[in-house]
Design a protein around this motif. Sequence first.
Motif: not given
Length: 192
Positions: A70-75, A56-63
Motif C-alpha cells: 500500500x505504497x503511494x502510486x507515485x512512488x 525488467x522482471x524486478x521492475x514488474x515485481x517491485x510494482x
Amino acid sequence: MLPPNNDELDNQLDHDNSVGVNQETARYLQHIESKLYADIETRKRIDSGLLFLSCQVGSASLAWLLFSLQISISIILAMSMILALLPGLIDCGESFHFELSSERWSLSHAKPLVALGKLAIGGVIGWNSTQKIVTEVKFTEIQIQQTYSEIKSSQNTNTFTIPSGVLTPVIFGLGLIAIWVITIPLRKKPNV
C-alpha cells in the motif's frame, strides 16, 4: 574495453627472434590473447543481458510488491520506471564518447540502437506493469465513490426500513406472542 596496443608485443617478439623465439610460438600467443579478449567481451555482453532481464522482471515485481504494501502510486511509478530504464541508461552512459580538441569536438556512440532498444523495452515493460496497477486503483476509487453515494442516498430517505437479517426473528417472535395470547383463554379453568 579495447585490447592494449600490440606494438610493444610485436617489438618484443621481433627482438626475441634473435634469441630463439619461433614464429609458431608468437602466433600461438597472439591467438591466446585475442581469444581472451573475445571471451571477456562475450562475458560483458552476457552480464549486460542478465542485468537487463533481471531489471525488467524486478521492475514488474517491485510494482506489485509496493502495491501490496500500500505504497503511494507515485512512488510505485517512480521506482518501477527507474528500475526498468536502468540497463538502458547504463548502456547509454558507458557507450557515449565525447571528444574535445582545439580544432573540433565530436560526440559518438558505439551502439546507439542497442541503447535505444534497451530504453524502449524498459520503458514499455515499466509502463505496462505500472499501468495495470493504476487502472486497478482508479477502478477501485470509482467503486468506492459509487458505494459512498449509494450509502448517502439511502441515509437521506426518511422511511423506516427493517434490515433483512432482522425480519425473520421479528416475525418468529410476533408469532410466539400471538400463540401465547390465543392460548390464554384456553388455560383458564372452567367454573363448575
